[in-house]
Scaffold this active site. Sequence first.
Site, PDB file in Angstrom:
ATOM      1  CG  ASN A   7      -1.952   0.893   1.444  1.00 54.31           C
ATOM      2  OD1 ASN A   7      -1.771   1.958   0.535  1.00 54.31           O
ATOM      3  ND2 ASN A   7      -2.768   1.095   2.209  1.00 54.31           N
ATOM      4  NE  ARG A  90      -6.075   1.789  -0.384  1.00 59.15           N
ATOM      5  CZ  ARG A  90      -6.204   3.089   0.321  1.00 59.15           C
ATOM      6  NH1 ARG A  90      -4.861   3.660   0.692  1.00 59.15           N
ATOM      7  NH2 ARG A  90      -7.029   3.694   0.346  1.00 59.15           N
ATOM      8  CG  HIS A 180     -13.066   3.620   2.530  1.00 56.15           C
ATOM      9  ND1 HIS A 180     -13.740   4.847   3.231  1.00 56.15           N
ATOM     10  CD2 HIS A 180     -11.731   3.912   2.977  1.00 56.15           C
ATOM     11  CE1 HIS A 180     -12.863   5.458   4.062  1.00 56.15           C
ATOM     12  NE2 HIS A 180     -11.656   4.922   3.869  1.00 56.15           N
ATOM     13  CG  HIS A 208     -14.279   1.949   6.101  1.00 60.87           C
ATOM     14  ND1 HIS A 208     -13.602   1.068   5.807  1.00 60.87           N
ATOM     15  CD2 HIS A 208     -13.323   3.082   6.831  1.00 60.87           C
ATOM     16  CE1 HIS A 208     -12.129   1.261   6.335  1.00 60.87           C
ATOM     17  NE2 HIS A 208     -12.188   2.484   6.779  1.00 60.87           N
ATOM     18  CG  LEU A 209     -18.174   4.832  10.638  1.00 65.18           C
ATOM     19  CD1 LEU A 209     -19.062   4.684  11.746  1.00 65.18           C
ATOM     20  CD2 LEU A 209     -18.783   5.941   9.478  1.00 65.18           C
ATOM     21  N   GLY A 210     -13.373   5.839   9.917  1.00 62.47           N
ATOM     22  CA  GLY A 210     -12.193   6.065  10.553  1.00 62.47           C
ATOM     23  C   GLY A 210     -11.534   7.320  10.433  1.00 62.47           C
ATOM     24  N   GLY A 212     -10.559   8.517   7.631  1.00 62.47           N
ATOM     25  CA  GLY A 212     -11.399   8.716   6.579  1.00 62.47           C
ATOM     26  C   GLY A 212     -12.624   7.605   6.610  1.00 62.47           C
ATOM     27  NE  ARG A 241      -9.634  12.498   4.139  1.00 61.60           N
ATOM     28  CZ  ARG A 241      -9.773  10.974   3.670  1.00 61.60           C
ATOM     29  NH1 ARG A 241     -10.362  10.847   2.928  1.00 61.60           N
ATOM     30  NH2 ARG A 241      -9.056  10.166   4.595  1.00 61.60           N
ATOM     31  CG  ASP A 283      -7.274  10.025  17.679  1.00 65.03           C
ATOM     32  OD1 ASP A 283      -6.534   9.419  17.187  1.00 65.03           O
ATOM     33  OD2 ASP A 283      -8.330   9.308  18.401  1.00 65.03           O
ATOM     34  NE  ARG A 285      -7.871   6.451  19.714  1.00 68.57           N
ATOM     35  CZ  ARG A 285      -6.647   5.760  19.040  1.00 68.57           C
ATOM     36  NH1 ARG A 285      -6.362   4.469  19.654  1.00 68.57           N
ATOM     37  NH2 ARG A 285      -6.110   6.238  17.963  1.00 68.57           N
ATOM     38  N   GLY A 331     -11.664   2.321  12.429  1.00 67.22           N
ATOM     39  CA  GLY A 331     -11.255   2.438  13.715  1.00 67.22           C
ATOM     40  C   GLY A 331     -12.246   2.669  14.408  1.00 67.22           C
ATOM     41  N   GLY A 333     -15.685   2.804  13.636  1.00 67.55           N
ATOM     42  CA  GLY A 333     -17.020   1.893  13.679  1.00 67.55           C
ATOM     43  C   GLY A 333     -16.618   0.544  14.263  1.00 67.55           C
ATOM     44  CD  GLU A 384      -8.894  -0.999   3.323  1.00 69.23           C
ATOM     45  OE1 GLU A 384      -9.295  -0.366   2.407  1.00 69.23           O
ATOM     46  OE2 GLU A 384      -8.762  -0.738   4.644  1.00 69.23           O
TER      47      GLU A 384
HETATM   48  P1  AMP Z   1      -8.741   4.219  10.825  1.00 69.25           P
HETATM   49  O1  AMP Z   1      -8.330   5.214  10.003  1.00 69.25           O
HETATM   50  O2  AMP Z   1      -9.775   3.358  10.548  1.00 69.25           O
HETATM   51  O3  AMP Z   1      -7.465   3.646  11.608  1.00 69.25           O
HETATM   52  O4  AMP Z   1      -9.269   4.867  12.309  1.00 69.25           O
HETATM   53  C1  AMP Z   1      -8.741   5.731  12.998  1.00 69.25           C
HETATM   54  C2  AMP Z   1     -10.101   6.410  14.094  1.00 69.25           C
HETATM   55  O5  AMP Z   1     -10.405   5.295  14.872  1.00 69.25           O
HETATM   56  C3  AMP Z   1      -9.424   7.618  14.856  1.00 69.25           C
HETATM   57  O6  AMP Z   1     -10.056   8.918  14.761  1.00 69.25           O
HETATM   58  C4  AMP Z   1      -9.432   6.830  16.323  1.00 69.25           C
HETATM   59  O7  AMP Z   1      -9.574   7.827  17.318  1.00 69.25           O
HETATM   60  C5  AMP Z   1     -10.260   5.818  16.232  1.00 69.25           C
HETATM   61  N1  AMP Z   1     -10.174   4.728  17.119  1.00 69.25           N
HETATM   62  C6  AMP Z   1      -9.552   3.851  17.336  1.00 69.25           C
HETATM   63  N2  AMP Z   1      -9.482   3.177  18.735  1.00 69.25           N
HETATM   64  C7  AMP Z   1     -10.765   3.792  19.212  1.00 69.25           C
HETATM   65  C8  AMP Z   1     -11.269   3.436  20.266  1.00 69.25           C
HETATM   66  N3  AMP Z   1     -10.826   2.432  21.056  1.00 69.25           N
HETATM   67  N4  AMP Z   1     -12.481   4.368  20.631  1.00 69.25           N
HETATM   68  C9  AMP Z   1     -12.860   5.256  19.972  1.00 69.25           C
HETATM   69  N5  AMP Z   1     -12.189   5.604  18.685  1.00 69.25           N
HETATM   70  C10 AMP Z   1     -11.165   4.989  18.377  1.00 69.25           C
END
Ligand code: AMP
Length: 398
Positions: A7, A90, A180, A208-210, A212, A241, A283, A285, A331, A333, A384
């Site tokens: 990737n 990817r 995604h 898909h919630l991260g 992005g 974003r 982030d 968290r 992350g 989701g 992925e």
């Molecule tokens: P990703 O881009 O899929 O790696 O997701 C990153 C996002 O997931 C960030 O906003 C993190 O704060 C969130 N995330 C990861 N672990 C947790 C958790 N234990 N509780 C809440 N959000 C989280």
Amino acid sequence: MKILVVNAGSSSLKYQLLNMENEEVIAKGNCDRIGIGGHVSAKTGDGRALEADCDFPTHTEAFEKLVEVLTTGETKVIDSMAEISAVGHRIVQGAEVFKETCLVTDEVIDKIDSLAELAPVHNHPHALALRACKKVLPEGTPQAVVFDTAFHSNMPRKAYLFGLPYEDYENYAVRKYGFHGTSHRFVSAELAKVLGKDLKDLKIVSCHLGNGSSITAVKDGISVDTSMGFTPLDGLVMGTRCGAVDPSAITFVMKKHGFTPDEMTDYMNKKSGFLGVSGISSDNRDIQAAADKGNERAQAVSELLTYQIKKYIGSYAAAMNGVDAILFTGGIGENSPEVRAAVLSDMDFLGIELDAAANNVRGKLTKISTDASKVACYVVPTNEELLIARDTLALISK
Ligand code: AMP
């Protein structure tokens, strides 16, 4: 049989080496800071690890390091690259050119590069990595490319066309592509397996919630609509974003700040979203922690995010004339019971009933709705890399 998944970003080369007999990860890591220094972090499946500063003027040196950490020293897992049966890459943007996974040729690399205008941050680095990989790999090692956009390539016209003059679609390929796709394809197939149903008989909303985020309506196994658009900027509010914004607000803000188009693009991609609204962090968290302490702007971020997800679920249920299942991945989701609970609350008009105890889960395939719920709700961890490896294996086995 071993497959290497790559990737590549503009300054990084993430990799995973998978044993396809048991689909286990043999090694993974990242050759980072390409062009601005160089750093490698490598881990093996049996727990050995390496962190080191390096010199990566280009993707070629980063790829050479990747070969070195796989074949020598502390993190050695194979004797030579000849043990690797194929490499799967990817690729973010396949546009209307690439609708499925294919084998890499010089022509394919040039085509991917030529799509760079549609994905400036991604496609050119992908092409650089593909060329570097070809240089470094033993002659004849097959390479495959798996596109983020491919899963969305069968969206109907009513879902992908913008209300701009049609000539902009014809002349400049301006339309919704969606991203995604590899994740949405993986998790919707996993969910169908768990439900013991054929994907072709299901209506799924895949969230898909991260950092992005995107939401996809999967009907009969096909992505019929998705929240990201021409670029991965559209749709939901994300880490940095902005997501969907009234287009007039964009030109208004540009004038107010005196931004050039590139500066505005940067503003919307890197300084907006959770970070821009909260002024605290990109982030989730950090946002959650600040919101819990009463920070109003962090609370506004949580409200924005969960309200927008809810609206997508409602609109995609309408688009599909129903919804059998809703899944959460990425992350946020996978790991935020709070976000999932807020999204699924007050959704009884769809017959959704959350199982609060089951929802208190992180990163595990879990049913989070009650048996009485008319819509099955699940946490489904994404993978992925595994799907890219499976696609690559299927292609070279043909
Ligand atoms: P990703 O881009 O899929 O790696 O997701 C990153 C996002 O997931 C960030 O906003 C993190 O704060 C969130 N995330 C990861 N672990 C947790 C958790 N234990 N509780 C809440 N959000 C989280």
